[in-house]
Design a protein around this motif. Structure first.
Motif, short mmCIF file in Angstrom:
data_model
loop_
_atom_site.label_atom_id
_atom_site.label_comp_id
_atom_site.label_asym_id
_atom_site.label_seq_id
_atom_site.Cartn_x
_atom_site.Cartn_y
_atom_site.Cartn_z
N HIS A 1 0.85 -1.19 0.00
CA HIS A 1 0.00 0.00 0.00
C HIS A 1 0.88 1.24 0.00
O HIS A 1 2.08 1.16 0.24
CB HIS A 1 -0.94 0.01 1.20
CG HIS A 1 -0.29 0.23 2.53
ND1 HIS A 1 0.61 -0.67 3.08
CD2 HIS A 1 -0.39 1.23 3.43
CE1 HIS A 1 1.02 -0.23 4.25
NE2 HIS A 1 0.43 0.93 4.50
N SER A 2 0.26 2.36 -0.29
CA SER A 2 0.99 3.63 -0.32
C SER A 2 0.14 4.70 0.34
O SER A 2 -1.08 4.62 0.36
CB SER A 2 1.32 4.03 -1.76
OG SER A 2 2.10 3.03 -2.39
N VAL A 3 0.83 5.71 0.89
CA VAL A 3 0.19 6.83 1.57
C VAL A 3 0.82 8.11 1.04
O VAL A 3 2.05 8.17 0.87
CB VAL A 3 0.41 6.76 3.09
CG1 VAL A 3 -0.30 7.89 3.81
CG2 VAL A 3 -0.03 5.42 3.65
N ALA A 4 0.03 9.12 0.76
CA ALA A 4 0.55 10.41 0.30
C ALA A 4 -0.05 11.54 1.13
O ALA A 4 -1.21 11.48 1.53
CB ALA A 4 0.22 10.62 -1.18
N LEU A 5 0.76 12.55 1.37
CA LEU A 5 0.31 13.77 2.04
C LEU A 5 0.25 14.86 0.98
O LEU A 5 1.18 15.01 0.18
CB LEU A 5 1.29 14.16 3.15
CG LEU A 5 0.98 15.45 3.91
CD1 LEU A 5 -0.36 15.34 4.64
CD2 LEU A 5 2.10 15.76 4.89
N SER B 1 -3.47 -2.29 -0.95
CA SER B 1 -4.10 -3.31 -0.12
C SER B 1 -4.76 -2.71 1.12
O SER B 1 -4.13 -1.97 1.86
CB SER B 1 -3.05 -4.34 0.31
OG SER B 1 -3.58 -5.19 1.30
N GLY B 2 -6.00 -3.08 1.35
CA GLY B 2 -6.72 -2.63 2.54
C GLY B 2 -6.68 -3.65 3.67
O GLY B 2 -7.39 -3.51 4.66
N PHE B 3 -5.85 -4.67 3.53
CA PHE B 3 -5.73 -5.75 4.50
C PHE B 3 -5.66 -5.23 5.94
O PHE B 3 -4.88 -4.35 6.24
CB PHE B 3 -4.47 -6.57 4.17
CG PHE B 3 -4.16 -7.69 5.11
CD1 PHE B 3 -4.94 -8.84 5.13
CD2 PHE B 3 -3.07 -7.61 5.95
CE1 PHE B 3 -4.64 -9.87 5.98
CE2 PHE B 3 -2.76 -8.66 6.81
CZ PHE B 3 -3.55 -9.79 6.83
N ASP C 1 -11.68 -3.51 4.80
CA ASP C 1 -10.49 -4.23 4.35
C ASP C 1 -10.35 -4.24 2.84
O ASP C 1 -9.60 -5.02 2.28
CB ASP C 1 -10.54 -5.69 4.84
CG ASP C 1 -10.35 -5.81 6.34
OD1 ASP C 1 -9.87 -4.85 6.97
OD2 ASP C 1 -10.68 -6.88 6.88
N GLN C 2 -11.08 -3.37 2.16
CA GLN C 2 -11.09 -3.36 0.70
C GLN C 2 -9.84 -2.71 0.13
O GLN C 2 -9.32 -1.74 0.68
CB GLN C 2 -12.32 -2.59 0.19
CG GLN C 2 -13.64 -3.18 0.62
CD GLN C 2 -13.84 -4.59 0.10
OE1 GLN C 2 -13.73 -4.84 -1.10
NE2 GLN C 2 -14.13 -5.51 1.00
#
Length: 188
Positions: free
Chosen positions: A75-79, A90-92, A101-102
């Motif tokens: 997964h990735s996160v951006a500000l 991934s929403g695991f 969890d999607q």
């Protein structure tokens, strides 16, 4: 290749931030554009489908200017300059902070974090993401619909038995200090 190699597709772009996950990479240009490449499983490239890309492709961010990125395992996160926190992949175990969890195939804002001002985002392993708020900026009232846990202290970011580091703040940080919204497997 074991040697650094020019990524030709990015040769004309000034890269100001970058992160690497498990077989995928994310870079941010000086104009706030987002580019991803590598393994696209779970939608972690943000291109709208779980497909691989051997060359950097621009990611649609709905006009949002990205300033920072962080990659986890899938997964990735951006500000964003607007302080929005975008997540995809991934929403695991709820690691995207969207209450389910999607998997998300494109960058998606986290509604529970809107209105807060963040200075940093991080992602670790396969089950953790977090954002650090600016000191004293905003607060979060108790809200049972929020999938995030909020901390006002240092936390260790770990996955299974391996530690991925510690995020700490000076002891002078008060209750009005930085919020640490952390969303994950709820095992803190």
């Amino acid at each position: 290749s074991a040697l650094p190699t020019l990524v030709r597709r990015l040769a004309h772009i000034i890269v100001v931030a970058a992160s690497a996950g498990f077989y995928h990479s994310v870079v941010v240009s000086d104009s706030g554009d987002l580019y991803t490449f590598g393994d696209g499983a779970y939608g972690k490239l943000g291109h709208g489908e779980p497909a691989d890309s051997q060359t950097p492709q621009k990611v649609v961010t709905e006009g949002k200017v990205v300033t920072q990125v962080a990659c986890g395992y899938a997964h990735s996160v951006a500000l964003c300059a607007s302080y929005d926190v975008l997540v995809w992949g991934s929403g695991f175990k709820g690691k995207l902070g969207l209450g389910d969890d999607q998997n998300r195939l494109t960058p998606t804002p986290i509604p529970a974090l809107q209105g807060l001002r963040f200075s940093t985002v991080a992602a670790s392993g396969s089950t953790t993401s977090l954002a650090v708020s600016e000191a004293g900026a905003g607060s979060l009232e108790s809200d049972s619909s929020c999938p995030c846990s909020f901390f006002r202290r240092s936390i260790s970011v770990s996955h299974h038995s391996s530690s991925f580091g510690k995020i700490a703040f000076p002891s002078s940080v008060s209750k009005a200090g930085p919020l640490l919204p952390c969303w994950a497997a709820r095992s803190f």
